[in-house]
Write a protein that holds these residues in place. Structure first.
Motif, PDB file in Angstrom:
ATOM      1  N   LEU A 195       0.828  -1.206   0.000  1.00 14.41           N
ATOM      2  CA  LEU A 195       0.000   0.000   0.000  1.00 14.41           C
ATOM      3  C   LEU A 195       0.866   1.261   0.000  1.00 14.41           C
ATOM      4  N   LEU A 196       1.917   1.251   0.808  1.00 16.02           N
ATOM      5  CA  LEU A 196       2.800   2.422   0.863  1.00 16.02           C
ATOM      6  C   LEU A 196       3.555   2.633  -0.445  1.00 16.02           C
ATOM      7  N   ASP A 197       3.833   1.562  -1.187  1.00 20.48           N
ATOM      8  CA  ASP A 197       4.553   1.670  -2.461  1.00 20.48           C
ATOM      9  C   ASP A 197       3.808   2.507  -3.496  1.00 20.48           C
ATOM     10  N   TRP A 198       2.486   2.621  -3.352  1.00 18.62           N
ATOM     11  CA  TRP A 198       1.728   3.417  -4.313  1.00 18.62           C
ATOM     12  C   TRP A 198       2.100   4.893  -4.235  1.00 18.62           C
ATOM     13  N   ILE A 199       2.464   5.368  -3.045  1.00 17.01           N
ATOM     14  CA  ILE A 199       2.713   6.803  -2.849  1.00 17.01           C
ATOM     15  C   ILE A 199       3.903   7.293  -3.677  1.00 17.01           C
ATOM     16  N   PRO A 200       5.097   6.719  -3.540  1.00 20.35           N
ATOM     17  CA  PRO A 200       6.211   7.223  -4.355  1.00 20.35           C
ATOM     18  C   PRO A 200       6.012   6.995  -5.848  1.00 20.35           C
ATOM     19  N   ASN A 201       5.337   5.904  -6.201  1.00 19.66           N
ATOM     20  CA  ASN A 201       5.079   5.673  -7.623  1.00 19.66           C
ATOM     21  C   ASN A 201       4.133   6.724  -8.176  1.00 19.66           C
ATOM     22  N   TYR A 202       3.112   7.068  -7.438  1.00 19.95           N
ATOM     23  CA  TYR A 202       2.187   8.114  -7.877  1.00 19.95           C
ATOM     24  C   TYR A 202       2.948   9.432  -8.052  1.00 19.95           C
ATOM     25  N   VAL A 203       3.688   9.811  -7.023  1.00 18.34           N
ATOM     26  CA  VAL A 203       4.411  11.091  -7.058  1.00 18.34           C
ATOM     27  C   VAL A 203       5.458  11.090  -8.179  1.00 18.34           C
ATOM     28  N   HIS A 204       6.133   9.970  -8.372  1.00 22.67           N
ATOM     29  CA  HIS A 204       7.151   9.883  -9.432  1.00 22.67           C
ATOM     30  C   HIS A 204       6.532  10.113 -10.814  1.00 22.67           C
ATOM     31  N   TYR A 205       5.418   9.461 -11.085  1.00 16.51           N
ATOM     32  CA  TYR A 205       4.817   9.524 -12.415  1.00 16.51           C
ATOM     33  C   TYR A 205       3.901  10.727 -12.634  1.00 16.51           C
ATOM     34  N   PHE A 206       3.242  11.212 -11.555  1.00 17.70           N
ATOM     35  CA  PHE A 206       2.197  12.217 -11.746  1.00 17.70           C
ATOM     36  C   PHE A 206       2.329  13.457 -10.885  1.00 17.70           C
ATOM     37  N   GLY A 207       3.333  13.533 -10.035  1.00 17.28           N
ATOM     38  CA  GLY A 207       3.464  14.676  -9.145  1.00 17.28           C
ATOM     39  C   GLY A 207       2.658  14.461  -7.879  1.00 17.28           C
ATOM     40  N   ASP A 208       2.573  15.494  -7.072  1.00 16.82           N
ATOM     41  CA  ASP A 208       1.914  15.389  -5.772  1.00 16.82           C
ATOM     42  C   ASP A 208       0.423  15.073  -5.895  1.00 16.82           C
ATOM     43  N   TYR A 209      -0.067  14.382  -4.858  1.00 14.70           N
ATOM     44  CA  TYR A 209      -1.512  14.214  -4.709  1.00 14.70           C
ATOM     45  C   TYR A 209      -2.120  15.587  -4.438  1.00 14.70           C
ATOM     46  N   THR A 210      -3.306  15.793  -4.926  1.00 19.16           N
ATOM     47  CA  THR A 210      -4.075  16.989  -4.590  1.00 19.16           C
ATOM     48  C   THR A 210      -5.151  16.583  -3.582  1.00 19.16           C
ATOM     49  N   GLU A 211      -5.801  17.567  -3.000  1.00 15.27           N
ATOM     50  CA  GLU A 211      -6.917  17.263  -2.093  1.00 15.27           C
ATOM     51  C   GLU A 211      -7.941  16.372  -2.779  1.00 15.27           C
ATOM     52  N   GLU A 212      -8.238  16.673  -4.025  1.00 13.48           N
ATOM     53  CA  GLU A 212      -9.257  15.925  -4.764  1.00 13.48           C
ATOM     54  C   GLU A 212      -8.779  14.515  -5.095  1.00 13.48           C
ATOM     55  N   SER A 213      -7.565  14.380  -5.604  1.00 12.60           N
ATOM     56  CA  SER A 213      -7.088  13.050  -6.004  1.00 12.60           C
ATOM     57  C   SER A 213      -6.845  12.146  -4.802  1.00 12.60           C
ATOM     58  N   ALA A 214      -6.336  12.690  -3.707  1.00 10.35           N
ATOM     59  CA  ALA A 214      -6.018  11.884  -2.515  1.00 10.35           C
ATOM     60  C   ALA A 214      -7.252  11.191  -1.962  1.00 10.35           C
ATOM     61  N   ARG A 215      -8.414  11.787  -2.119  1.00  8.24           N
ATOM     62  CA  ARG A 215      -9.656  11.191  -1.608  1.00  8.24           C
ATOM     63  C   ARG A 215      -9.968   9.850  -2.266  1.00  8.24           C
ATOM     64  N   HIS A 216      -9.389   9.607  -3.431  1.00  3.58           N
ATOM     65  CA  HIS A 216      -9.679   8.363  -4.153  1.00  3.58           C
ATOM     66  C   HIS A 216      -8.646   7.266  -3.896  1.00  3.58           C
ATOM     67  N   TRP A 217      -7.616   7.552  -3.121  1.00  4.14           N
ATOM     68  CA  TRP A 217      -6.567   6.563  -2.848  1.00  4.14           C
ATOM     69  C   TRP A 217      -6.668   6.104  -1.395  1.00  4.14           C
ATOM     70  N   THR A 218      -6.935   4.827  -1.196  1.00  6.41           N
ATOM     71  CA  THR A 218      -7.129   4.239   0.132  1.00  6.41           C
ATOM     72  C   THR A 218      -5.985   4.559   1.077  1.00  6.41           C
ATOM     73  N   ILE A 219      -4.762   4.438   0.615  1.00  2.00           N
ATOM     74  CA  ILE A 219      -3.608   4.659   1.498  1.00  2.00           C
ATOM     75  C   ILE A 219      -3.553   6.109   1.966  1.00  2.00           C
ATOM     76  N   CYS A 220      -3.866   7.048   1.108  1.00  2.68           N
ATOM     77  CA  CYS A 220      -3.872   8.460   1.514  1.00  2.68           C
ATOM     78  C   CYS A 220      -4.937   8.713   2.567  1.00  2.68           C
ATOM     79  N   GLU A 221      -6.120   8.172   2.352  1.00  4.64           N
ATOM     80  CA  GLU A 221      -7.198   8.359   3.315  1.00  4.64           C
ATOM     81  C   GLU A 221      -6.842   7.722   4.657  1.00  4.64           C
ATOM     82  N   PHE A 222      -6.228   6.549   4.624  1.00  2.71           N
ATOM     83  CA  PHE A 222      -5.823   5.887   5.868  1.00  2.71           C
ATOM     84  C   PHE A 222      -4.780   6.732   6.602  1.00  2.71           C
TER      85      PHE A 222
END
Length: 155
Positions: free
Chosen positions: A100-127
């Motif tokens: 679950l934690l591996d999704w965070i650096p991969n997301y940031v690497h490929y797409f930049g930072d999570y936004t308030e809107e995008s983070a709501r759709h990722w389970t690990i961010c919400e947790f």
């Protein structure tokens, strides 16, 4: 990455959403599929709404196959209707947490930072936000720090 025809199909089938909501959910689904094609992970760590977008994409089999062929991993991505609890029962806790934690650096690497809107759709961010009290800034910083090692591996 999606054709206009496919976007129209999604708009028609998911008409209960505003255009802005659906666009965000489509974007997050495409980001998930991109990362999955590279990571070769199978667990779906996104919201129910984004999962519904994926279901609709899959139902258009020809278009979905062409989409998968355009992803970096260039392979068909299968869907499994497994819950996080079921997934966790099949693995040890540390493996699940790491995945679950591996999704965070991969997301940031490929797409930049999570936004308030995008983070709501990722389970690990919400947790991390709701259960551990981390801010979105802190989550993105974790992603940026770890994304550097991903960039070095890819180079």
């Amino acid at each position: 990455m999606l054709t206009e025809q496919m976007r129209n199909v999604l708009t028609e089938k998911l008409s209960d959403r505003t255009a802005a909501e659906l666009e965000l959910q489509i974007d997050e689904c495409l980001k998930f599929l991109t990362i999955t094609s590279v990571m070769q992970e199978n667990f779906f760590p996104l919201s129910k709404e984004v999962d519904e977008v994926w279901h609709e994409l899959i139902s258009e089999t020809g278009e979905y196959q062409r989409l998968c062929d355009r992803l970096p991993g260039r392979r068909f991505l299968h869907h499994s209707a497994i819950t996080l609890a079921e997934y966790a029962q099949q693995r040890d806790t540390s493996t699940v947490v790491k995945q679950l934690l591996d999704w965070i650096p991969n997301y940031v690497h490929y797409f930049g930072d999570y936004t308030e809107e995008s983070a709501r759709h990722w389970t690990i961010c919400e947790f991390l936000r709701n259960e551990l009290g981390l801010s979105l800034d802190e989550i993105n910083q974790i992603g940026r720090n770890s994304a550097r090692s991903i960039a070095a591996e890819v180079s």
